[in-house]
Motif scaffolding. Structure first.
Motif, PDB file in Angstrom:
ATOM      1  N   ASP A  84       0.855  -1.186   0.000  1.00 36.27           N
ATOM      2  CA  ASP A  84       0.000   0.000   0.000  1.00 36.27           C
ATOM      3  C   ASP A  84       0.894   1.240   0.000  1.00 36.27           C
ATOM      4  N   ALA A  85       0.387   2.327  -0.561  1.00 36.81           N
ATOM      5  CA  ALA A  85       1.195   3.546  -0.728  1.00 36.81           C
ATOM      6  C   ALA A  85       0.369   4.765  -0.348  1.00 36.81           C
ATOM      7  N   ILE A  86       1.015   5.729   0.304  1.00 34.62           N
ATOM      8  CA  ILE A  86       0.308   6.963   0.709  1.00 34.62           C
ATOM      9  C   ILE A  86       0.029   7.781  -0.548  1.00 34.62           C
ATOM     10  N   PRO A  87      -0.831   8.786  -0.466  1.00 34.53           N
ATOM     11  CA  PRO A  87      -1.102   9.605  -1.654  1.00 34.53           C
ATOM     12  C   PRO A  87       0.164  10.277  -2.174  1.00 34.53           C
ATOM     13  N   ASN A  88       0.309  10.246  -3.522  1.00 35.19           N
ATOM     14  CA  ASN A  88       1.398  10.990  -4.170  1.00 35.19           C
ATOM     15  C   ASN A  88       2.772  10.470  -3.720  1.00 35.19           C
ATOM     16  N   ALA A  89       2.887   9.150  -3.649  1.00 34.25           N
ATOM     17  CA  ALA A  89       4.129   8.527  -3.151  1.00 34.25           C
ATOM     18  C   ALA A  89       4.993   8.060  -4.319  1.00 34.25           C
ATOM     19  N   GLY A  90       6.009   7.254  -3.958  1.00 37.32           N
ATOM     20  CA  GLY A  90       6.906   6.699  -4.981  1.00 37.32           C
ATOM     21  C   GLY A  90       6.605   5.223  -5.171  1.00 37.32           C
ATOM     22  N   LYS A  91       7.363   4.578  -6.085  1.00 40.44           N
ATOM     23  CA  LYS A  91       6.999   3.190  -6.428  1.00 40.44           C
ATOM     24  C   LYS A  91       7.849   2.148  -5.722  1.00 40.44           C
ATOM     25  N   TYR A  92       8.775   2.560  -4.838  1.00 40.11           N
ATOM     26  CA  TYR A  92       9.700   1.589  -4.239  1.00 40.11           C
ATOM     27  C   TYR A  92       9.439   1.283  -2.762  1.00 40.11           C
ATOM     28  N   ASP A  93       8.740   2.184  -2.067  1.00 40.50           N
ATOM     29  CA  ASP A  93       8.481   2.006  -0.630  1.00 40.50           C
ATOM     30  C   ASP A  93       7.631   0.753  -0.419  1.00 40.50           C
ATOM     31  N   GLY A  94       8.201  -0.244   0.212  1.00 45.29           N
ATOM     32  CA  GLY A  94       7.457  -1.491   0.500  1.00 45.29           C
ATOM     33  C   GLY A  94       7.575  -2.503  -0.624  1.00 45.29           C
ATOM     34  N   THR A  95       7.380  -2.051  -1.844  1.00 46.72           N
ATOM     35  CA  THR A  95       7.309  -2.987  -2.989  1.00 46.72           C
ATOM     36  C   THR A  95       8.644  -3.699  -3.226  1.00 46.72           C
ATOM     37  N   VAL A  96       9.756  -2.993  -2.954  1.00 40.71           N
ATOM     38  CA  VAL A  96      11.078  -3.637  -3.151  1.00 40.71           C
ATOM     39  C   VAL A  96      11.215  -4.832  -2.203  1.00 40.71           C
ATOM     40  N   GLY A  97      10.638  -4.697  -1.005  1.00 39.24           N
ATOM     41  CA  GLY A  97      10.738  -5.791  -0.023  1.00 39.24           C
ATOM     42  C   GLY A  97       9.799  -6.941  -0.331  1.00 39.24           C
ATOM     43  N   VAL A  98       8.784  -6.684  -1.149  1.00 41.64           N
ATOM     44  CA  VAL A  98       7.854  -7.770  -1.521  1.00 41.64           C
ATOM     45  C   VAL A  98       8.345  -8.461  -2.793  1.00 41.64           C
ATOM     46  N   LEU A  99       8.537  -7.682  -3.858  1.00 38.91           N
ATOM     47  CA  LEU A  99       8.955  -8.292  -5.144  1.00 38.91           C
ATOM     48  C   LEU A  99      10.425  -8.707  -5.102  1.00 38.91           C
ATOM     49  N   GLY A 100      11.219  -8.003  -4.279  1.00 36.63           N
ATOM     50  CA  GLY A 100      12.624  -8.417  -4.113  1.00 36.63           C
ATOM     51  C   GLY A 100      12.699  -9.765  -3.409  1.00 36.63           C
ATOM     52  N   ALA A 101      11.815  -9.968  -2.435  1.00 37.54           N
ATOM     53  CA  ALA A 101      11.790 -11.255  -1.722  1.00 37.54           C
ATOM     54  C   ALA A 101      11.307 -12.376  -2.656  1.00 37.54           C
ATOM     55  N   LEU A 102      10.333 -12.049  -3.505  1.00 42.64           N
ATOM     56  CA  LEU A 102       9.841 -13.054  -4.463  1.00 42.64           C
ATOM     57  C   LEU A 102      10.965 -13.424  -5.432  1.00 42.64           C
ATOM     58  N   ALA A 103      11.719 -12.433  -5.863  1.00 46.99           N
ATOM     59  CA  ALA A 103      12.855 -12.676  -6.773  1.00 46.99           C
ATOM     60  C   ALA A 103      13.918 -13.520  -6.068  1.00 46.99           C
ATOM     61  N   ALA A 104      14.111 -13.256  -4.778  1.00 49.41           N
ATOM     62  CA  ALA A 104      15.106 -14.014  -4.011  1.00 49.41           C
ATOM     63  C   ALA A 104      14.668 -15.481  -3.903  1.00 49.41           C
ATOM     64  N   ILE A 105      13.393 -15.694  -3.649  1.00 51.56           N
ATOM     65  CA  ILE A 105      12.870 -17.074  -3.546  1.00 51.56           C
ATOM     66  C   ILE A 105      13.017 -17.793  -4.883  1.00 51.56           C
ATOM     67  N   ARG A 106      12.706 -17.098  -5.968  1.00 59.15           N
ATOM     68  CA  ARG A 106      12.849 -17.725  -7.304  1.00 59.15           C
ATOM     69  C   ARG A 106      14.319 -18.082  -7.558  1.00 59.15           C
ATOM     70  N   ALA A 107      15.229 -17.204  -7.109  1.00 55.61           N
ATOM     71  CA  ALA A 107      16.667 -17.473  -7.343  1.00 55.61           C
ATOM     72  C   ALA A 107      17.100 -18.712  -6.567  1.00 55.61           C
ATOM     73  N   LEU A 108      16.583 -18.876  -5.349  1.00 50.71           N
ATOM     74  CA  LEU A 108      16.932 -20.064  -4.550  1.00 50.71           C
ATOM     75  C   LEU A 108      16.404 -21.324  -5.231  1.00 50.71           C
ATOM     76  N   ARG A 109      15.178 -21.217  -5.756  1.00 49.74           N
ATOM     77  CA  ARG A 109      14.585 -22.408  -6.412  1.00 49.74           C
ATOM     78  C   ARG A 109      15.372 -22.750  -7.674  1.00 49.74           C
TER      79      ARG A 109
END
Ligand code: HGY
Ligand code: MN
Ligand code: MN
Length: 405
Positions: A84-109
């Protein structure tokens, strides 16, 4: 073991997630439980299933995507953040920790890693305070920091109760549900960029508090009411906002910060004297006693202004949380993972709060930071480089492999 992050896929998924927004690019607005947020979470759920994870959602929308380990009885290794993002925010807050973790899991697999402990991506609902006035709503409920009964008293700005979006009862995770929890997040500050480090290992998370102040004056016709007869609610609010700044500066500590981020004036007509103002105030410090002293000073300033200006001023503490210390063993695991990355790294505190502030109450917890340009965040020009994001995801992969082995 080295892990190959699919950077192109990670960056393209960050761009796709950024298209779920209620404001024009580059600004992102994704308020929890909005149609846009609901669509973004449905998209993310599919992405996790396509990546071979077992996905479940709790009654208010916290998302759990699990890679089952060989030892079903072992407590899982958790990682994740928020989208979730506050009004008029950027695209990296929070999302890097979600999609980055998914990318990390895919790399392990992809590296044929087999986890003994399950690895679980947790996407927290409502990390931002925008809708309900309190941050980290999902992780407060999962950690038991907020009871279901207290959560039922929360309403959004339109007066809609949280219960309309889901039942917040009985959501707390059992203790030792996670053996450890690591959150990858952009720093949202200038330190890593200044020191040239590619990675930050968080040792502690500052203590946040939020106040709501309701100010009632008399209002009336802007032309007809003479100055000596006025009880102008906005002028009381202005005095209080300045007192907030003065109280933070008065501690003399650089770690004390305070902001009056919400100021709603009614009736909001140029020729009508403000009769009612709602303020929301954010006060933080790495030191709990100092933070509490500022809260007290602000409440005192509200009472003084009310008396001097003959206004009704009602103050409500929305939250006043303790700071969190990150787990020393996890800090060591992250240090080893950063060393293997052979890029500069440093230990630091987090002045922003995160869901890890509450996860630290139910599991050993730590955070891994990546730089953001100019330290800018909660603004459309928030920016993290592809290289730094991939470095963060690869370092997280190393730490998850170590913890889940
Ligand atoms: O406000 C914060 O610290 C977080 O970014 N929600
Ligand atoms: Mn944020
Ligand atoms: Mn965040």
């Amino acid at each position: 073991m080295d892990f190959e992050i699919d950077g192109a896929r990670l960056l393209s998924e960050l761009e796709t997630l950024a298209t779920f927004s209620d404001s024009a690019a580059p600004a992102i607005t994704r308020i929890v439980y909005s149609e846009t947020d609901r669509k973004a979470r449905a998209w993310l759920k599919d992405l996790c299933s396509q990546s071979g994870l077992a996905v479940r959602e709790d009654a208010i929308g916290n998302l759990f995507a699990r890679w089952h380990g060989t030892d079903p009885d072992a407590a899982a290794v958790g990682t994740g953040s928020h989208i979730d993002a506050i009004p008029n925010a950027g695209k990296y807050d929070g999302t890097v920790g979600v999609l980055g973790a998914l990318a990390a899991i895919r790399a392990l697999r992809a590296a044929q890693f087999t986890p003994r402990k399950s690895i679980e991506l947790l996407v927290f609902i409502s990390e931002e305070p925008t809708r309900f006035g309190i941050g980290c709503l999902g992780s407060r409920l999962l950690s038991g920091a907020l009871s279901g009964a207290a959560a039922k008293r929360l309403t959004d700005r339109a007066g809609k109760p949280l219960e309309d979006f889901g039942d917040p009862e009985n959501l707390a995770l059992p203790t030792n549900y996670y053996a450890s929890f690591i959150e990858l997040h952009i720093e949202q500050g200038p330190i890593l960029e200044k020191t040239g480090a590619a990675l930050g290992i968080v040792t502690g998370i500052a203590a946040p508090a939020a106040l709501r102040v309701l100010i009632d004056g008399e209002g009336g016709h802007a032309g007809a009411v003479l100055m000596p007869d006025r009880r102008d609610a906005l002028l009381g609010a202005a005095e209080i906002a300045l007192a907030v700044e003065a109280a933070a500066r008065a501690t003399g500590a650089i770690d004390t910060v305070a902001t009056t981020g919400v100021c709603e004036v009614s009736p909001g007509a140029v020729n009508s004297i403000p009769s009612h103002v709602k303020l929301e105030i954010d006060i933080r410090d790495t030191d709990l006693a100092r933070r509490d002293a500022v809260v007290k000073a602000v409440i005192q300033a509200c009472e003084t202004t009310a008396a001097q200006r003959k206004l009704q001023v009602k103050t409500e503490i929305l939250n006043a949380d303790a700071p969190a210390a990150c787990d020393p063993q996890l800090i060591e695991v992250l240090t080893e993972a950063c060393r293997a990355e052979r890029k500069g790294f440093q230990r630091m505190v987090s002045r922003a709060y995160h869901d890890s502030l509450f996860m630290s109450r139910i599991a050993p917890t730590a955070m891994l930071f990546t730089p953001c340009r100019g330290g800018v965040s909660h603004r459309p020009d928030e920016y993290a480089s592809a290289e730094d994001i991939v470095t963060g995801a690869r370092t997280l992969a190393r730490a998850l492999a170590k913890l889940a082995a």
